[in-house]
Design a protein around this motif. Structure first.
Motif, short mmCIF file in Angstrom:
data_model
loop_
_atom_site.label_atom_id
_atom_site.label_comp_id
_atom_site.label_asym_id
_atom_site.label_seq_id
_atom_site.Cartn_x
_atom_site.Cartn_y
_atom_site.Cartn_z
N LYS A 1 -12.46 -91.08 94.45
CA LYS A 1 -12.84 -92.45 94.06
C LYS A 1 -12.13 -93.52 94.89
CE LYS A 1 -9.48 -92.63 90.25
NZ LYS A 1 -9.34 -92.79 88.78
N HIS A 2 -11.05 -93.13 95.59
CA HIS A 2 -10.31 -94.11 96.40
C HIS A 2 -10.80 -94.16 97.85
CE1 HIS A 2 -7.57 -94.46 93.06
NE2 HIS A 2 -7.30 -93.16 93.10
N THR A 3 -11.69 -93.26 98.23
CA THR A 3 -12.17 -93.20 99.62
C THR A 3 -13.10 -94.37 99.92
OG1 THR A 3 -12.07 -90.78 99.51
CG2 THR A 3 -13.32 -91.74 101.32
N ASP A 4 -12.89 -95.00 101.06
CA ASP A 4 -13.76 -96.08 101.51
C ASP A 4 -15.14 -95.47 101.85
OD1 ASP A 4 -15.15 -98.10 102.81
OD2 ASP A 4 -13.40 -98.79 103.93
N PRO A 5 -16.21 -95.89 101.19
CA PRO A 5 -17.54 -95.33 101.46
C PRO A 5 -17.92 -95.38 102.94
CG PRO A 5 -17.61 -96.71 99.50
CD PRO A 5 -16.25 -96.89 100.11
N ALA A 6 -17.39 -96.37 103.65
CA ALA A 6 -17.72 -96.51 105.08
C ALA A 6 -17.14 -95.38 105.90
CB ALA A 6 -17.22 -97.86 105.60
N ASP A 7 -16.10 -94.71 105.38
CA ASP A 7 -15.45 -93.63 106.11
C ASP A 7 -16.14 -92.27 105.92
OD1 ASP A 7 -13.52 -95.38 107.01
OD2 ASP A 7 -12.09 -94.90 105.41
N ILE A 8 -16.91 -92.15 104.85
CA ILE A 8 -17.43 -90.83 104.47
C ILE A 8 -18.33 -90.19 105.54
CG2 ILE A 8 -18.82 -89.59 102.75
CD1 ILE A 8 -17.79 -91.54 100.66
N PRO A 9 -19.27 -90.91 106.16
CA PRO A 9 -20.11 -90.26 107.17
C PRO A 9 -19.32 -89.63 108.32
CG PRO A 9 -21.08 -92.35 106.50
CD PRO A 9 -19.71 -92.29 105.89
N SER A 10 -18.16 -90.20 108.65
CA SER A 10 -17.37 -89.66 109.77
C SER A 10 -16.80 -88.28 109.46
CB SER A 10 -16.23 -90.62 110.11
OG SER A 10 -15.27 -90.68 109.06
N PHE A 11 -16.75 -87.91 108.18
CA PHE A 11 -16.21 -86.60 107.81
C PHE A 11 -17.10 -85.47 108.33
CE2 PHE A 11 -14.19 -88.42 103.65
CZ PHE A 11 -13.36 -89.22 104.42
N LEU A 12 -18.35 -85.80 108.62
CA LEU A 12 -19.30 -84.79 109.10
C LEU A 12 -19.40 -84.76 110.63
CD1 LEU A 12 -22.12 -85.23 106.45
CD2 LEU A 12 -20.59 -83.27 106.70
N LYS A 13 -18.59 -85.56 111.30
CA LYS A 13 -18.62 -85.57 112.76
C LYS A 13 -18.38 -84.19 113.36
CE LYS A 13 -16.75 -87.95 116.82
NZ LYS A 13 -15.75 -88.93 117.31
N PRO A 14 -17.47 -83.37 112.81
CA PRO A 14 -17.29 -82.02 113.36
C PRO A 14 -18.58 -81.19 113.34
CG PRO A 14 -15.43 -82.58 111.98
CD PRO A 14 -16.45 -83.66 111.78
N CYS A 15 -19.40 -81.34 112.31
CA CYS A 15 -20.68 -80.62 112.25
C CYS A 15 -21.58 -81.04 113.41
CB CYS A 15 -21.39 -80.88 110.92
SG CYS A 15 -20.61 -80.13 109.48
N ILE A 16 -21.60 -82.33 113.67
CA ILE A 16 -22.41 -82.86 114.76
C ILE A 16 -21.92 -82.33 116.10
CG2 ILE A 16 -23.03 -85.02 115.96
CD1 ILE A 16 -22.93 -86.39 113.19
N GLU A 17 -20.62 -82.05 116.18
CA GLU A 17 -20.02 -81.53 117.42
C GLU A 17 -20.07 -80.00 117.48
OE1 GLU A 17 -16.18 -83.27 117.11
OE2 GLU A 17 -16.81 -85.21 117.96
N GLY A 18 -20.68 -79.37 116.46
CA GLY A 18 -20.86 -77.92 116.49
C GLY A 18 -19.86 -77.11 115.71
N THR A 19 -19.03 -77.77 114.89
CA THR A 19 -18.00 -77.06 114.11
C THR A 19 -18.37 -77.04 112.63
OG1 THR A 19 -16.26 -77.74 115.65
CG2 THR A 19 -15.55 -77.06 113.45
N ASP A 20 -18.24 -75.88 112.00
CA ASP A 20 -18.51 -75.77 110.57
C ASP A 20 -17.44 -76.48 109.76
OD1 ASP A 20 -20.76 -74.26 111.06
OD2 ASP A 20 -19.77 -72.34 110.73
N VAL A 21 -17.87 -77.09 108.66
CA VAL A 21 -16.98 -77.82 107.76
C VAL A 21 -17.14 -77.25 106.35
CG1 VAL A 21 -16.49 -80.06 106.69
CG2 VAL A 21 -17.01 -79.93 109.13
N GLY A 22 -16.04 -77.15 105.61
CA GLY A 22 -16.10 -76.70 104.23
C GLY A 22 -15.88 -77.85 103.27
N LEU A 23 -16.75 -77.97 102.28
CA LEU A 23 -16.56 -78.93 101.20
C LEU A 23 -15.96 -78.17 100.03
CD1 LEU A 23 -16.96 -81.68 99.81
CD2 LEU A 23 -19.30 -80.97 99.24
N LEU A 24 -14.71 -78.45 99.73
CA LEU A 24 -13.95 -77.67 98.76
C LEU A 24 -13.84 -78.43 97.44
CD1 LEU A 24 -12.32 -74.95 98.84
CD2 LEU A 24 -10.29 -76.35 99.21
#
Length: 244
Positions: free
Chosen positions: A74-97
């Motif tokens: 709840k403290h995360t800036d919504p504007a920052d959230i899309p950047s969390f998926l940048k590794p996927c765009i670069e070809g790296t798998d990401v885990g949502l835990l």
């Protein structure tokens, strides 16, 4: 036209479940979850400290310094959230835990999953414990038609109205109604249900699911009024259904 491969990037978002309490992960999680945590180094988590603990418990040999963690709560800036998926765009798998149970279900991770679909990133949900589904399985109520309502209001008048409305909906739609409460207010919730609901309305209390102290019991409100049970600070799912 049917598109054979709608995904734009090779990196995938894996939805990784965790235990519902402090028990052996491999008692409730399949080996596939362990295998994915072994190879993934980038995670989106609700709390970094508990996420590191969960990862270490499941894969003790994993290098903690190698982990890259993005915090989503709840403290995360919504504007920052899309950047969390940048590794996927670069070809790296990401885990949502998830903090407990399954990501995206009564969980802030739903927002990152929504963005992944929008961006054309493949979403891979992994099998794990869901307190909502396990409670429904053990309740004996209508598993063909049920609704999860999250938290009810803490305002006394609004709360009473919501409980009566859920009881009405359960009868009109033949639909089991699930909800939760902040654990330290569980006992007060049970008191409210006993005082507000019809005596014959069935209530299931499912707490400490998958733990050694697991308690899943369904009976009419009239019987709960005669029962002593302490739910204080115990993760609990409440389910009600009126059948008449």
């Amino acid at each position: 036209m049917i598109v054979n491969d709608p995904f734009l990037y090779s990196g995938k978002l894996y939805l990784i479940p965790t235990t519902l309490g402090d028990n052996d992960p491999l008692e409730v999680l399949p080996a596939s979850v362990q295998k994915h945590i072994e190879r993934i180094d980038t995670f989106i988590v609700e709390n970094e400290k508990t996420a590191r603990r969960a990862i270490k418990k499941l894969v003790p040999s994993k290098s903690q310094p190698s982990l890259k963690l993005f915090t989503l709560n709840k403290h995360t800036d919504p504007a920052d959230i899309p950047s969390f998926l940048k590794p996927c765009i670069e070809g790296t798998d990401v885990g949502l835990l998830s903090e407990a149970g399954c990501p995206g279900v009564a969980d802030p991770g739903a927002e990152i999953v929504k963005i992944a679909h929008r961006e054309g990133i493949k979403v891979v949900p992994l099998v794990g414990p869901s307190s909502i589904l396990l409670a429904m399985m053990g309740s004996g109520m209508n598993g063909q038609n049920f609704a999860f309502n999250g938290y009810l209001s803490i305002d006394k008048s609004a709360r009473k109205s919501e409980i009566k409305n859920l009881e009405r909906l359960s009868l009109e739609k033949n639909q089991a109604q699930l909800f939760i409460e902040t654990p330290y207010r569980n006992n007060k919730m049970l008191e409210d249900l006993i005082s507000i609901l019809h005596p014959a309305t069935r209530v299931c209390i499912a707490c400490d699911i998958t733990l050694s102290t697991e308690f899943i019991v369904t009976k009419p409100v009239s019987e709960w009024a005669k029962t002593k049970v302490d739910l204080h600070k115990r993760p609990t799912i409440f389910i009600l259904q009126k059948d008449f």
